[in-house]
Design an enzyme around this catalytic site. Sequence first.
Site, mmCIF file in Angstrom:
data_model
loop_
_atom_site.group_PDB
_atom_site.id
_atom_site.type_symbol
_atom_site.label_atom_id
_atom_site.label_comp_id
_atom_site.label_asym_id
_atom_site.label_seq_id
_atom_site.Cartn_x
_atom_site.Cartn_y
_atom_site.Cartn_z
ATOM 1 N N HIS A 132 -10.158 -16.148 -25.418
ATOM 2 C CA HIS A 132 -9.481 -17.395 -24.764
ATOM 3 C C HIS A 132 -10.399 -18.292 -24.088
ATOM 4 O O HIS A 132 -11.424 -17.864 -23.707
ATOM 5 C CB HIS A 132 -8.646 -16.682 -23.307
ATOM 6 C CG HIS A 132 -7.734 -17.825 -22.645
ATOM 7 N ND1 HIS A 132 -8.171 -18.754 -22.033
ATOM 8 C CD2 HIS A 132 -6.410 -17.985 -23.021
ATOM 9 C CE1 HIS A 132 -7.078 -19.731 -21.700
ATOM 10 N NE2 HIS A 132 -6.081 -18.978 -22.080
ATOM 11 N N CYS A 171 -6.018 -22.054 -27.171
ATOM 12 C CA CYS A 171 -4.949 -22.237 -25.941
ATOM 13 C C CYS A 171 -5.234 -23.930 -25.633
ATOM 14 O O CYS A 171 -6.133 -24.545 -25.500
ATOM 15 C CB CYS A 171 -5.570 -21.544 -24.826
ATOM 16 S SG CYS A 171 -4.496 -22.361 -23.151
ATOM 17 N N HIS A 183 -1.827 -20.045 -27.663
ATOM 18 C CA HIS A 183 -1.078 -20.263 -26.124
ATOM 19 C C HIS A 183 -0.727 -21.666 -26.305
ATOM 20 O O HIS A 183 -1.824 -22.667 -26.368
ATOM 21 C CB HIS A 183 -1.991 -20.206 -25.189
ATOM 22 C CG HIS A 183 -2.458 -18.896 -24.720
ATOM 23 N ND1 HIS A 183 -3.287 -18.347 -23.551
ATOM 24 C CD2 HIS A 183 -2.095 -17.513 -25.409
ATOM 25 C CE1 HIS A 183 -3.336 -17.351 -23.511
ATOM 26 N NE2 HIS A 183 -2.469 -16.606 -24.526
ATOM 27 N N ASP A 186 3.164 -21.389 -23.391
ATOM 28 C CA ASP A 186 2.222 -21.068 -22.164
ATOM 29 C C ASP A 186 2.606 -21.401 -20.936
ATOM 30 O O ASP A 186 4.157 -21.626 -20.715
ATOM 31 C CB ASP A 186 0.780 -21.613 -22.670
ATOM 32 C CG ASP A 186 -0.337 -20.853 -21.620
ATOM 33 O OD1 ASP A 186 -0.160 -19.786 -21.083
ATOM 34 O OD2 ASP A 186 -1.418 -21.492 -21.666
ATOM 35 N N HIS A 187 2.245 -21.648 -19.807
ATOM 36 C CA HIS A 187 2.767 -21.903 -18.379
ATOM 37 C C HIS A 187 3.951 -22.695 -18.506
ATOM 38 O O HIS A 187 3.775 -23.849 -19.070
ATOM 39 C CB HIS A 187 1.539 -22.618 -17.827
ATOM 40 C CG HIS A 187 0.303 -21.833 -17.439
ATOM 41 N ND1 HIS A 187 -0.984 -22.390 -17.246
ATOM 42 C CD2 HIS A 187 0.115 -20.704 -17.958
ATOM 43 C CE1 HIS A 187 -1.749 -21.587 -17.055
ATOM 44 N NE2 HIS A 187 -1.405 -20.372 -17.683
ATOM 45 N N TYR A 246 4.293 -18.608 -14.753
ATOM 46 C CA TYR A 246 4.959 -17.567 -15.592
ATOM 47 C C TYR A 246 6.353 -17.260 -15.419
ATOM 48 O O TYR A 246 6.950 -15.962 -15.089
ATOM 49 C CB TYR A 246 4.191 -16.167 -15.708
ATOM 50 C CG TYR A 246 2.657 -16.359 -16.430
ATOM 51 C CD1 TYR A 246 2.980 -16.175 -17.832
ATOM 52 C CD2 TYR A 246 1.610 -16.939 -15.899
ATOM 53 C CE1 TYR A 246 1.856 -16.472 -18.833
ATOM 54 C CE2 TYR A 246 0.646 -17.098 -16.816
ATOM 55 C CZ TYR A 246 0.698 -16.896 -18.065
ATOM 56 O OH TYR A 246 -0.394 -17.303 -18.808
HETATM 57 C C1 DNO Z 1 -3.657 -17.771 -17.863
HETATM 58 C C2 DNO Z 1 -3.891 -17.045 -18.876
HETATM 59 C C3 DNO Z 1 -5.471 -16.234 -18.667
HETATM 60 C C4 DNO Z 1 -5.808 -15.438 -19.776
HETATM 61 C C5 DNO Z 1 -7.165 -14.966 -19.638
HETATM 62 C C6 DNO Z 1 -7.194 -14.307 -21.040
HETATM 63 O O1 DNO Z 1 -2.431 -18.118 -17.630
HETATM 64 O O2 DNO Z 1 -3.849 -17.549 -20.112
HETATM 65 O O3 DNO Z 1 -5.327 -15.677 -17.611
HETATM 66 O O4 DNO Z 1 -4.866 -14.419 -19.837
HETATM 67 O O5 DNO Z 1 -7.995 -15.769 -19.620
HETATM 68 O O6 DNO Z 1 -8.330 -13.098 -20.925
#
Ligand code: DNO
Length: 347
Positions: free
Chosen positions: A198, A236, A263, A308-309, A322
Amino acid sequence: MKMSFRWYGDKDPVTLEKIRQIPGMAVIVSAVYDVPAGEVWPEEAIAHLKEAAASNGLSFEVVESVPVHEDIKLGLPSRERLLDNYCENIRRLGRAGVRVICYNFMPVFDWLRSELERPLSDGSNALAYDDEAVRAMDPKESELSLPGWDESYTRDELRGLLDRYAAVDAEKLWENFAYFLHRVIPACKEANVSMAIHPDDPPWPLFGLPRIITGAESYRRMKQIEPSVRNGITLCTGSLGASPENDVVAIAREFAERIHFVHARNVKWTGERCFEEAPHPSAQGSLDLYEILNALYESGFDGYIRPDHGRMIWGETGRYGYGLYDRALGATYLTGLWEAIEKSHRA
Ligand code: DNO
């Protein structure tokens, strides 16, 4: 493309029963969250995740994350035992059907925001980052609790850890990262598992700590260290895209063969090194999600993707970024984009 969703386990208020109702949902992204970093995950705990997913018509194929112990990032002698444990986790996960492990190599802090509930004009709220506000924080002194802060450290432990990093600059961190890769990639080949790092979020140094996975140059260097595609990437979009210097579409094309996990989310730049997390659709943020997915499609992407978020909408409360609702909207948007992209290429 395989649509997936992050699930924090049995305690997650966003249950598998809800997740399975999102159209097109196929895969669960989860982890054994209650074993300390560096230790081996019990096989029963892994099997439990697999069974919980299967009993809801879902499949557990992606882990986020197997955390990398700080001693590995610091390059301490204790890393040998910790790396053995990491490799054992890879083998156990591979046997359970996990194909991708998402992880990061950020010292001490994972993702970081300065605001957790920035009100947006539509009445929802979202995570936001303001560099000046972050620079004014002192993690050694402050009582702040932010999403990327490991709650398990006492203040003194955190201070001690930050002091140890004084000896680790970006080059030293690269050296320790290379050591990590040389140890884990052979285990991945054996276990038929791919690592997917990531990017650092945000992609610039914080609190004097180095951050090295920040864009295309980092990926080129990483590839030179370990050319195997097992040494892969979690693309991401929001982390990379927080910096306008990163062309996420170009990154998607250049590194497609090693992007195992995506992501997908949007950000809206609000100033220099300042951004808000935006709804997923391109029109709402600074990133063109259509172009990013199109680049992945044209490069033959067949990996996992997850929304993602999300913002907090419709009065939802819960784990920042989340909740269920906005991530479900995100998933549906991404599924729709992909269908349109696929069909337009067929025409
Ligand atoms: C946040 C996530 C990160 C991710 C880590 C992977 O929302 O995308 O915390 O899980 O960086 O190790």
